[in-house]
Design a protein around this motif. Structure first.
Motif, short mmCIF file in Angstrom:
data_model
loop_
_atom_site.label_atom_id
_atom_site.label_comp_id
_atom_site.label_asym_id
_atom_site.label_seq_id
_atom_site.Cartn_x
_atom_site.Cartn_y
_atom_site.Cartn_z
N ASP A 183 0.87 -1.17 0.00
CA ASP A 183 0.00 0.00 0.00
C ASP A 183 0.91 1.23 0.00
O ASP A 183 1.35 1.69 1.06
CB ASP A 183 -0.91 -0.01 1.23
CG ASP A 183 -2.00 1.05 1.17
OD1 ASP A 183 -1.73 2.13 0.63
OD2 ASP A 183 -3.11 0.78 1.66
N LEU A 184 1.22 1.72 -1.19
CA LEU A 184 2.20 2.79 -1.33
C LEU A 184 1.75 4.07 -0.63
O LEU A 184 2.56 4.76 0.00
CB LEU A 184 2.47 3.07 -2.81
CG LEU A 184 3.55 4.11 -3.13
CD1 LEU A 184 4.89 3.72 -2.52
CD2 LEU A 184 3.68 4.30 -4.64
N LYS A 185 0.48 4.38 -0.71
CA LYS A 185 -0.03 5.60 -0.08
C LYS A 185 0.19 5.55 1.43
O LYS A 185 0.70 6.50 2.03
CB LYS A 185 -1.52 5.77 -0.41
CG LYS A 185 -2.15 7.03 0.16
CD LYS A 185 -3.58 7.17 -0.31
CE LYS A 185 -4.21 8.48 0.17
NZ LYS A 185 -4.39 8.52 1.63
N ALA A 313 0.65 0.13 -13.27
CA ALA A 313 -0.12 0.19 -12.03
C ALA A 313 0.64 0.94 -10.94
O ALA A 313 0.07 1.73 -10.19
CB ALA A 313 -0.47 -1.22 -11.56
N VAL A 314 1.96 0.69 -10.87
CA VAL A 314 2.78 1.39 -9.88
C VAL A 314 2.85 2.88 -10.23
O VAL A 314 2.75 3.75 -9.35
CB VAL A 314 4.19 0.78 -9.81
CG1 VAL A 314 5.09 1.62 -8.90
CG2 VAL A 314 4.13 -0.65 -9.30
N ASN A 316 0.59 4.61 -11.69
CA ASN A 316 -0.69 5.20 -11.30
C ASN A 316 -0.74 5.44 -9.79
O ASN A 316 -1.27 6.46 -9.33
CB ASN A 316 -1.84 4.28 -11.73
CG ASN A 316 -2.07 4.29 -13.23
OD1 ASN A 316 -1.72 5.26 -13.91
ND2 ASN A 316 -2.64 3.23 -13.75
N SER A 317 -0.20 4.48 -9.02
CA SER A 317 -0.18 4.63 -7.57
C SER A 317 0.65 5.84 -7.16
O SER A 317 0.26 6.59 -6.25
CB SER A 317 0.39 3.37 -6.91
OG SER A 317 -0.45 2.26 -7.13
N GLU A 320 -1.15 9.13 -7.78
CA GLU A 320 -2.24 9.43 -6.84
C GLU A 320 -1.74 9.96 -5.51
O GLU A 320 -2.53 10.37 -4.65
CB GLU A 320 -3.07 8.16 -6.61
CG GLU A 320 -3.84 7.71 -7.86
CD GLU A 320 -4.47 6.35 -7.69
OE1 GLU A 320 -4.26 5.72 -6.62
OE2 GLU A 320 -5.17 5.89 -8.61
#
Length: 335
Positions: A183-185, A313-314, A316-317, A320
């Motif tokens: 969960d990068l965020k 996908a990364v 995009n993460s 965000e």
């Protein structure tokens, strides 16, 4: 030489051009001052190390000899990590003082479990890398067994509090190994305040040296968390055999940071930097890269190719994230 330039020229030809006029010379020395580690991370190649290589500390006379060799060869960059936790060395503070006395550019990687015991010494280094995965207590302790989240988190907060009071302090980075569950965020919200740069990499299978070759091995505990990878079949490039000398705790020469066993009989640092860096084993491996006919290194996890959809996908993460966190992201993933 950048990977993009090497791709354009052709990897083998790029290396041939670079080393046509001069033989390879190390620009950096990795000194594995400690063979012991207080963690057993499930993705780490240490799990497959021979037991006799997993303990012990570098003798200080040997360390001083390596520094004298580095000075004689004009090598200024020293990394104090490869297979273990360097802050466990009983003379760690003295080691840092010796390095900075001679004005070496020093990089240290640590799991931060002993950070509170070495704050003054670690303020003197140039790059301090934290080995931390996890975005909360549960995920951290899953990846960094058996370390305790509260201890490490408080250590990192304490170091940051001291750092912002100083005029002289290291650049703090972390090499985040991404899994399908990352969960990068939440990771950035948890650690981002205390880190200057977060380098993104996919978590790869562990590389082990077996039967004369490097092989990749997936830990079954994490089998559902690894991304899918293809295997590189051409355009192999690795800077370690050409630019970096890796010295194990007992003075044996390892091929690279993935050669945890140091069992290739490359040589011993007591032979001198120039001598061991031109050893027959290293020359043979360099020739394999020059000709793109790899034998020993072809199965290294370093040559795993992530799928484009996962890279996107990364991306995009990252997109965000809040701007204050996006600015701290460094892409180590090869597009």
């Amino acid at each position: 030489m950048t990977k993009k330039l090497a791709k354009w020229i052709g990897y083998g030809n790029a290396l041939k051009i670079k080393y046509f006029f001069q033989k390879p010379k190390p620009k950096e020395i990795i000194i594995d001052i400690c063979a012991a580690c207080n963690a057993s991370c499930p993705f780490c190649p240490r799990l497959y190390m021979p037991e006799e290589r997993s303990k012990g500390y570098m003798d200080m006379d040997l360390f001083r000899f390596i520094l004298s060799e580095a000075k004689r060869e004009g090598i200024k960059n020293i990394r104090l990590y490869s297979t273990a936790e360097p802050t466990l060395h009983p003379k760690f503070d003295e080691i840092i003082d010796l390095l900075k006395k001679d004005d070496f550019f020093v990089s240290v990687s640590t799991n931060a479990s002993m950070l509170d015991k070495h704050i003054e010494s670690l303020m003197k280094v140039d790059i301090l890398q934290y080995s931390i995965e996890g975005w909360d207590k549960e995920s951290y302790e899953r990846y960094r067994v058996p370390l305790k989240f509260d201890k490490v988190y408080n250590n990192i907060k304490k170091f940051h509090s001291e750092k912002i009071k100083r005029e002289r302090y290291p650049k703090v980075v972390t090499n985040l190994l991404l899994t399908k569950k990352t969960d990068l965020k939440r990771y950035m919200e948890l650690w981002g305040e205390y880190i200057d740069t977060v380098k993104l990499n996919f978590m790869l299978e562990a590389t082990v040296y077996q039967d004369g070759k490097f092989l990749s091995r997936k830990n079954e505990i994490l089998k559902d968390e690894y991304y899918s990878f293809g295997k590189q079949t051409r355009n192999f490039l690795c800077t370690y055999p050409f630019n970096i000398l890796t010295v194990a705790y007992d003075g044996k020469i390892a091929l690279c940071c993935n050669d945890f066993s140091a069992s290739m009989n490359i040589g011993h640092i007591k032979e001198g930097v120039s001598s061991v860096f031109q050893s027959p084993v290293l020359q043979k491996i360099r020739n394999e890269f020059l000709t793109q006919q790899l034998e020993k290194c072809k199965g290294c996890a370093f040559f795993s190719l992530p799928e484009k959809k996962d890279i996107w996908a990364v991306q995009n993460s990252v997109g965000e994230l809040d701007e204050c966190y996006r600015r701290k992201i460094s892409w180590e993933i090869d597009f």
